[in-house]
Design a protein around this motif. Structure first.
Motif, mmCIF file in Angstrom:
data_model
loop_
_atom_site.group_PDB
_atom_site.id
_atom_site.type_symbol
_atom_site.label_atom_id
_atom_site.label_comp_id
_atom_site.label_asym_id
_atom_site.label_seq_id
_atom_site.Cartn_x
_atom_site.Cartn_y
_atom_site.Cartn_z
ATOM 1 N N VAL A 37 68.464 -2.582 71.401
ATOM 2 C CA VAL A 37 68.773 -2.033 70.079
ATOM 3 C C VAL A 37 70.258 -2.165 69.768
ATOM 4 C CG1 VAL A 37 68.842 0.068 68.693
ATOM 5 C CG2 VAL A 37 66.825 -0.433 70.072
ATOM 6 N N VAL A 38 71.100 -1.684 70.677
ATOM 7 C CA VAL A 38 72.532 -1.600 70.383
ATOM 8 C C VAL A 38 73.185 -2.981 70.329
ATOM 9 C CG1 VAL A 38 74.755 -0.726 71.208
ATOM 10 C CG2 VAL A 38 72.725 0.714 71.344
ATOM 11 N N ALA A 41 71.812 -4.960 67.321
ATOM 12 C CA ALA A 41 72.305 -4.351 66.084
ATOM 13 C C ALA A 41 73.779 -4.668 65.882
ATOM 14 C CB ALA A 41 72.088 -2.846 66.122
ATOM 15 N N GLY A 42 74.570 -4.527 66.948
ATOM 16 C CA GLY A 42 75.982 -4.851 66.826
ATOM 17 C C GLY A 42 76.205 -6.298 66.428
ATOM 18 N N LEU A 43 75.392 -7.189 66.998
ATOM 19 C CA LEU A 43 75.534 -8.618 66.702
ATOM 20 C C LEU A 43 75.199 -8.922 65.246
ATOM 21 C CD1 LEU A 43 76.029 -11.498 67.720
ATOM 22 C CD2 LEU A 43 73.634 -11.573 68.432
ATOM 23 N N VAL A 44 74.023 -8.470 64.792
ATOM 24 C CA VAL A 44 73.605 -8.829 63.432
ATOM 25 C C VAL A 44 74.425 -8.087 62.382
ATOM 26 C CG1 VAL A 44 71.279 -9.478 64.152
ATOM 27 C CG2 VAL A 44 71.716 -7.117 63.455
ATOM 28 N N VAL A 45 74.836 -6.863 62.668
ATOM 29 C CA VAL A 45 75.673 -6.145 61.715
ATOM 30 C C VAL A 45 77.053 -6.805 61.616
ATOM 31 C CG1 VAL A 45 76.912 -3.966 61.354
ATOM 32 C CG2 VAL A 45 74.475 -3.936 61.854
ATOM 33 N N GLY A 46 77.559 -7.285 62.742
ATOM 34 C CA GLY A 46 78.821 -8.009 62.710
ATOM 35 C C GLY A 46 78.732 -9.280 61.887
ATOM 36 N N VAL A 47 77.646 -10.018 62.068
ATOM 37 C CA VAL A 47 77.445 -11.236 61.265
ATOM 38 C C VAL A 47 77.262 -10.875 59.799
ATOM 39 C CG1 VAL A 47 75.943 -13.227 60.901
ATOM 40 C CG2 VAL A 47 76.511 -12.510 63.217
ATOM 41 N N ALA A 48 76.548 -9.764 59.526
ATOM 42 C CA ALA A 48 76.343 -9.335 58.145
ATOM 43 C C ALA A 48 77.657 -8.974 57.471
ATOM 44 C CB ALA A 48 75.391 -8.142 58.108
ATOM 45 N N GLY A 49 78.633 -8.544 58.250
ATOM 46 C CA GLY A 49 79.936 -8.255 57.671
ATOM 47 C C GLY A 49 80.671 -9.509 57.226
ATOM 48 N N ALA A 50 80.282 -10.656 57.787
ATOM 49 C CA ALA A 50 80.970 -11.910 57.458
ATOM 50 C C ALA A 50 80.200 -12.769 56.474
ATOM 51 C CB ALA A 50 81.216 -12.700 58.741
ATOM 52 N N THR A 51 78.852 -12.632 56.446
ATOM 53 C CA THR A 51 78.048 -13.496 55.583
ATOM 54 C C THR A 51 76.762 -12.793 55.180
ATOM 55 O OG1 THR A 51 76.881 -15.621 55.436
ATOM 56 C CG2 THR A 51 76.941 -14.572 57.586
ATOM 57 N N GLU A 52 76.200 -13.200 54.051
ATOM 58 C CA GLU A 52 74.914 -12.679 53.598
ATOM 59 C C GLU A 52 73.793 -13.672 53.882
ATOM 60 O OE1 GLU A 52 75.140 -11.558 49.527
ATOM 61 O OE2 GLU A 52 76.453 -9.840 49.899
ATOM 62 N N SER A 53 74.078 -14.752 54.555
ATOM 63 C CA SER A 53 73.079 -15.781 54.825
ATOM 64 C C SER A 53 71.983 -15.242 55.749
ATOM 65 C CB SER A 53 73.741 -17.004 55.467
ATOM 66 O OG SER A 53 72.764 -17.901 55.953
ATOM 67 N N ALA A 220 75.575 8.202 68.925
ATOM 68 C CA ALA A 220 77.013 7.991 68.762
ATOM 69 C C ALA A 220 77.435 6.620 69.282
ATOM 70 C CB ALA A 220 77.789 9.093 69.487
ATOM 71 N N GLY A 221 76.890 6.225 70.435
ATOM 72 C CA GLY A 221 77.236 4.910 70.975
ATOM 73 C C GLY A 221 76.797 3.786 70.060
ATOM 74 N N GLY A 222 75.577 3.886 69.521
ATOM 75 C CA GLY A 222 75.087 2.857 68.614
ATOM 76 C C GLY A 222 75.886 2.798 67.325
ATOM 77 N N ALA A 223 76.214 3.959 66.773
ATOM 78 C CA ALA A 223 76.997 3.990 65.536
ATOM 79 C C ALA A 223 78.381 3.381 65.744
ATOM 80 C CB ALA A 223 77.119 5.433 65.040
ATOM 81 N N LEU A 224 79.000 3.695 66.867
ATOM 82 C CA LEU A 224 80.328 3.142 67.156
ATOM 83 C C LEU A 224 80.265 1.629 67.310
ATOM 84 C CD1 LEU A 224 83.309 3.563 67.827
ATOM 85 C CD2 LEU A 224 82.648 3.910 70.219
ATOM 86 N N ALA A 225 79.245 1.137 68.016
ATOM 87 C CA ALA A 225 79.114 -0.309 68.216
ATOM 88 C C ALA A 225 78.941 -1.031 66.878
ATOM 89 C CB ALA A 225 77.923 -0.593 69.129
ATOM 90 N N MET A 226 78.103 -0.484 66.003
ATOM 91 C CA MET A 226 77.891 -1.138 64.708
ATOM 92 C C MET A 226 79.134 -1.074 63.838
ATOM 93 S SD MET A 226 73.929 -0.218 63.684
ATOM 94 C CE MET A 226 74.068 1.561 64.007
ATOM 95 N N ALA A 227 79.853 0.047 63.874
ATOM 96 C CA ALA A 227 81.072 0.170 63.065
ATOM 97 C C ALA A 227 82.123 -0.846 63.509
ATOM 98 C CB ALA A 227 81.623 1.591 63.176
ATOM 99 N N VAL A 228 82.290 -0.986 64.815
ATOM 100 C CA VAL A 228 83.300 -1.919 65.330
ATOM 101 C C VAL A 228 82.946 -3.356 64.989
ATOM 102 C CG1 VAL A 228 84.313 -2.857 67.446
ATOM 103 C CG2 VAL A 228 84.072 -0.384 67.173
ATOM 104 N N THR A 229 81.697 -3.748 65.224
ATOM 105 C CA THR A 229 81.325 -5.144 64.968
ATOM 106 C C THR A 229 81.309 -5.457 63.471
ATOM 107 O OG1 THR A 229 78.985 -4.524 65.088
ATOM 108 C CG2 THR A 229 79.999 -5.369 67.096
ATOM 109 N N TYR A 230 80.886 -4.501 62.663
ATOM 110 C CA TYR A 230 80.906 -4.739 61.207
ATOM 111 C C TYR A 230 82.335 -4.899 60.716
ATOM 112 C CZ TYR A 230 80.097 -4.265 56.225
ATOM 113 O OH TYR A 230 80.051 -4.494 54.878
ATOM 114 N N GLY A 231 83.242 -4.055 61.226
ATOM 115 C CA GLY A 231 84.632 -4.186 60.840
ATOM 116 C C GLY A 231 85.213 -5.536 61.230
ATOM 117 N N ALA A 232 84.879 -5.970 62.474
ATOM 118 C CA ALA A 232 85.382 -7.279 62.916
ATOM 119 C C ALA A 232 84.795 -8.397 62.066
ATOM 120 C CB ALA A 232 85.023 -7.480 64.384
ATOM 121 N N GLY A 233 83.492 -8.329 61.761
ATOM 122 C CA GLY A 233 82.873 -9.361 60.946
ATOM 123 C C GLY A 233 83.428 -9.393 59.556
#
Length: 241
Positions: A37-38, A41-53, A220-233
């Protein structure tokens, strides 16, 4: 004749090897599902931060699912194989010692039983009876804490980790590619947090532990992972990378 009292559901405890086996299975399943899950989620949310493809999101999610599930399975197989090898080596040494110095081993078993609260005479009698029935099994369980009939299975652990990771990874993957672009991020975040809440509650219940801390750690761990990767993306997308 009075009937025996009904068992108290609140005192439904697991004992002995059953608890150990259940906790081993629980560890592999929960770690696999949470990682699925984590990490996905971190991977796809990070990519979603960079592209809508949708194609890019699907490619990233599937790649993460396959790589992660294989990595989890391989890692669990290696880890449990090492544990099984150690158990087999300990049993072989104990078997050799029983063959070469049985009296010393009988004294050792007596001492171990006495250390658990038996009187010396009772401990000696119990040690003699256990030795007469199956000396290796007695020493394995009392001295080594190993059940010779239930050694850890690396293939079972690897399969459980692979399956758990895959099931966990499918949720964020589907959540990010199925909804329309305007809703996919929030659908994914809410789905992931709901899944982590459930796995935290489930692991705590099966392990007879408090549910609150387990749920909080997972969410909390999942939310933090998604926030960090989305910000980077988002930063990479804004920079045109």
């Amino acid at each position: 004749m009075t009937s025996p009292p009904a068992p108290d559901p609140a005192h439904d405890e697991a004992h002995g090897g059953g608890l150990g086996a259940r906790l081993n299975w629980l560890r592999a399943a929960v770690l696999g599902a949470n990682d699925g899950v984590v990490s996905t989620a971190g991977l796809v949310v990070g990519v979603a931060g960079a592209t809508e493809s949708r194609a890019a999101l699907l490619t990233a999610g599937l790649s993460g699912l396959l790589a992660g599930s294989m990595s989890m399975a391989a890692g669990e197989y290696v880890s449990v194989s090492s544990q099984r090898d150690s158990e087999k080596a300990a049993l072989a040494q104990e078997k050799r010692e029983l063959r070469e110095r049985p009296e010393a081993e009988l004294d050792e078993l007596t001492g171990l039983l006495a250390a658990r609260g038996l009187s010396p005479d009772v401990a000696r009698e119990a040690a003699e009876q256990l030795t007469a029935r199956d000396a290796l099994r007695a020493h394995a369980r009392v001295e080594l804490g190993i059940d010779p009939d239930a050694l850890t299975d690396p293939w079972h652990a690897a399969g459980a980790s692979f399956l758990a990771f895959t099931v966990g990874a499918l949720l964020p993957l589907l959540a990010i590619v199925l909804p329309p672009a305007s809703a996919r991020l929030w659908v994914t975040v809410l789905s992931v947090l709901a899944a982590l809440t459930f796995t935290g509650w489930w692991s705590a219940r099966l392990g007879s532990a408090p549910t609150g801390p387990a749920i909080l750690r997972n969410a909390a761990g999942g939310a933090l992972a998604m926030a960090v990767t989305y910000g980077a993306g988002s930063l990479l997308g804004a920079a045109g990378v």
